[in-house]
Design a protein around this motif. Structure first.
Motif, short mmCIF file in Angstrom:
data_model
loop_
_atom_site.label_atom_id
_atom_site.label_comp_id
_atom_site.label_asym_id
_atom_site.label_seq_id
_atom_site.Cartn_x
_atom_site.Cartn_y
_atom_site.Cartn_z
N TYR A 14 0.84 -1.19 0.00
CA TYR A 14 0.00 0.00 0.00
C TYR A 14 0.88 1.25 0.00
CZ TYR A 14 0.95 0.57 5.00
OH TYR A 14 1.57 0.74 6.21
N VAL A 15 0.30 2.31 -0.50
CA VAL A 15 0.95 3.62 -0.47
C VAL A 15 -0.14 4.65 -0.16
CG1 VAL A 15 0.67 3.96 -2.96
CG2 VAL A 15 2.43 5.24 -1.73
N THR A 28 -6.43 13.18 1.43
CA THR A 28 -5.67 11.96 1.72
C THR A 28 -6.04 10.93 0.67
OG1 THR A 28 -5.71 12.42 4.09
CG2 THR A 28 -5.19 10.17 3.42
N THR A 29 -5.06 10.42 -0.05
CA THR A 29 -5.31 9.40 -1.07
C THR A 29 -4.36 8.23 -0.86
OG1 THR A 29 -3.76 10.40 -2.63
CG2 THR A 29 -6.06 11.09 -2.78
N GLY A 30 -4.81 7.08 -1.30
CA GLY A 30 -3.98 5.89 -1.17
C GLY A 30 -4.50 4.77 -2.02
N ILE A 31 -3.71 3.74 -2.14
CA ILE A 31 -4.10 2.54 -2.88
C ILE A 31 -3.45 1.34 -2.22
CG2 ILE A 31 -2.21 2.65 -4.56
CD1 ILE A 31 -4.35 1.79 -6.68
N ARG A 32 -4.17 0.21 -2.25
CA ARG A 32 -3.69 -1.01 -1.59
C ARG A 32 -3.91 -2.19 -2.54
NH1 ARG A 32 -2.57 -2.80 3.56
NH2 ARG A 32 -2.91 -5.02 3.85
N TRP A 33 -2.99 -3.15 -2.49
CA TRP A 33 -3.10 -4.38 -3.27
C TRP A 33 -2.87 -5.56 -2.32
CZ3 TRP A 33 0.71 -8.15 -4.31
CH2 TRP A 33 0.32 -9.14 -5.24
N ASP A 34 -3.77 -6.55 -2.39
CA ASP A 34 -3.69 -7.72 -1.52
C ASP A 34 -3.65 -8.99 -2.36
OD1 ASP A 34 -3.97 -6.65 1.28
OD2 ASP A 34 -5.78 -5.81 0.38
N LYS A 35 -2.94 -10.00 -1.85
CA LYS A 35 -2.84 -11.29 -2.53
C LYS A 35 -2.73 -12.38 -1.48
CE LYS A 35 -1.68 -14.33 -5.80
NZ LYS A 35 -2.64 -14.83 -6.78
N ALA A 62 -7.37 -1.79 -4.18
CA ALA A 62 -8.34 -1.03 -3.39
C ALA A 62 -7.91 0.44 -3.29
CB ALA A 62 -8.48 -1.63 -2.00
N PRO A 63 -8.51 1.32 -4.10
CA PRO A 63 -8.21 2.75 -3.96
C PRO A 63 -8.97 3.35 -2.78
CG PRO A 63 -9.77 2.41 -5.72
CD PRO A 63 -9.40 1.04 -5.21
N ARG A 64 -8.39 4.40 -2.20
CA ARG A 64 -9.03 5.11 -1.10
C ARG A 64 -8.76 6.60 -1.23
NH1 ARG A 64 -7.24 0.57 3.17
NH2 ARG A 64 -8.37 -1.11 2.14
N VAL A 65 -9.76 7.39 -0.90
CA VAL A 65 -9.60 8.84 -0.94
C VAL A 65 -10.43 9.46 0.18
CG1 VAL A 65 -11.48 9.12 -2.62
CG2 VAL A 65 -9.72 10.89 -2.43
N GLY A 66 -9.91 10.48 0.78
CA GLY A 66 -10.63 11.19 1.83
C GLY A 66 -10.33 12.68 1.77
N LEU A 67 -11.27 13.49 2.21
CA LEU A 67 -11.02 14.93 2.24
C LEU A 67 -11.68 15.53 3.47
CD1 LEU A 67 -13.68 16.89 1.34
CD2 LEU A 67 -13.27 15.75 -0.82
N ALA A 68 -11.10 16.61 3.90
CA ALA A 68 -11.65 17.41 5.01
C ALA A 68 -11.62 18.86 4.56
CB ALA A 68 -10.84 17.20 6.28
N TYR A 69 -12.78 19.51 4.61
CA TYR A 69 -12.88 20.91 4.18
C TYR A 69 -13.45 21.75 5.33
CZ TYR A 69 -13.87 25.01 1.35
OH TYR A 69 -13.91 26.28 0.86
#
Length: 200
Positions: A14-15, A28-35, A62-69
């Motif tokens: 993941y990153v 906040t953004t990220g991506i994960r790979w599982d095997k 699995a992409p992920r994104v989050g924001l706070a405004y």
């Protein structure tokens, strides 16, 4: 084979990073790979090659994104989205490891089948088990992890004196849930010869 042990090795990469493009906005953004590395069955059924292995998908990204405004000094809007894959249960993998019916055999017997015992009776020998009563379990090549697509939306308000009020929305629908098909294929009991009519 009543004493059996198996391991399911899980690998994950993941990153993730956080940016603040403006004093009011944080991303906040990220991506994960599982095997999962599946164990191999110790035996297989001669007529069903699928019982020889348990497939493991390579596409669990699995992409992920989050924001706070920050709407004002006391109110924050938060939003997020992400995919989350469920690991395979060890009970399911154990069933697939025994699906070849060589070590333990599961039967479904109906009264209409020949030599079917009447409860509380049992089979006198293995040879008295009716054809078509044995149950196999195997995973298709499209065997893959179920996942949820989670979405959140929230508004938080600082009320002062250590109190906060938040209104949240959460959506978490399940996707690709595991299902089973009863293909109910019995032992071949009939052979036929077909004549192919062609130009010759």
């Amino acid at each position: 084979n009543s004493t059996r042990r198996f391991h399911i090795k899980e690998f994950g990469l993941y990153v993730q990073d956080t940016w603040q493009p403006s004093p009011r906005l944080t991303l906040t953004t990220g991506i994960r790979w599982d095997k999962a590395a599946m164990p191999r069955p110790q035996a297989e059924d001669d007529y069903y090659y699928q019982t020889a292995e348990i497939p493991s998908p390579n596409s669990n990204v699995a992409p992920r994104v989050g924001l706070a405004y920050k709407l004002d000094d006391r109110t924050v809007l938060r939003a997020g989205f992400g995919l989350y894959y469920a690991p395979f249960s060890s009970g399911l993998i154990d069933e697939l490891l025994l699906g070849h019916a060589q070590f333990q055999t599961n039967f479904t017997v109906y009264r209409a089948l020949s030599t079917a015992p009447v409860l509380p009776g049992s089979f006198a020998s293995v040879s008295s088990i009716p054809d078509g009563a044995r149950n196999l379990a195997y995973a298709t090549p499209h065997f893959r992890n179920p996942f949820t697509a989670q979405t959140t939306l929230a508004v938080e308000r600082d009320l002062g004196r250590g109190f906060r009020l938040a209104a949240r929305y959460l959506s978490s629908p399940g996707r690709r849930l595991l299902t089973a098909d009863d293909v109910n294929l019995g032992v071949t009991s009939l052979e036929k010869t077909f004549t192919i009519l062609d130009a010759a």
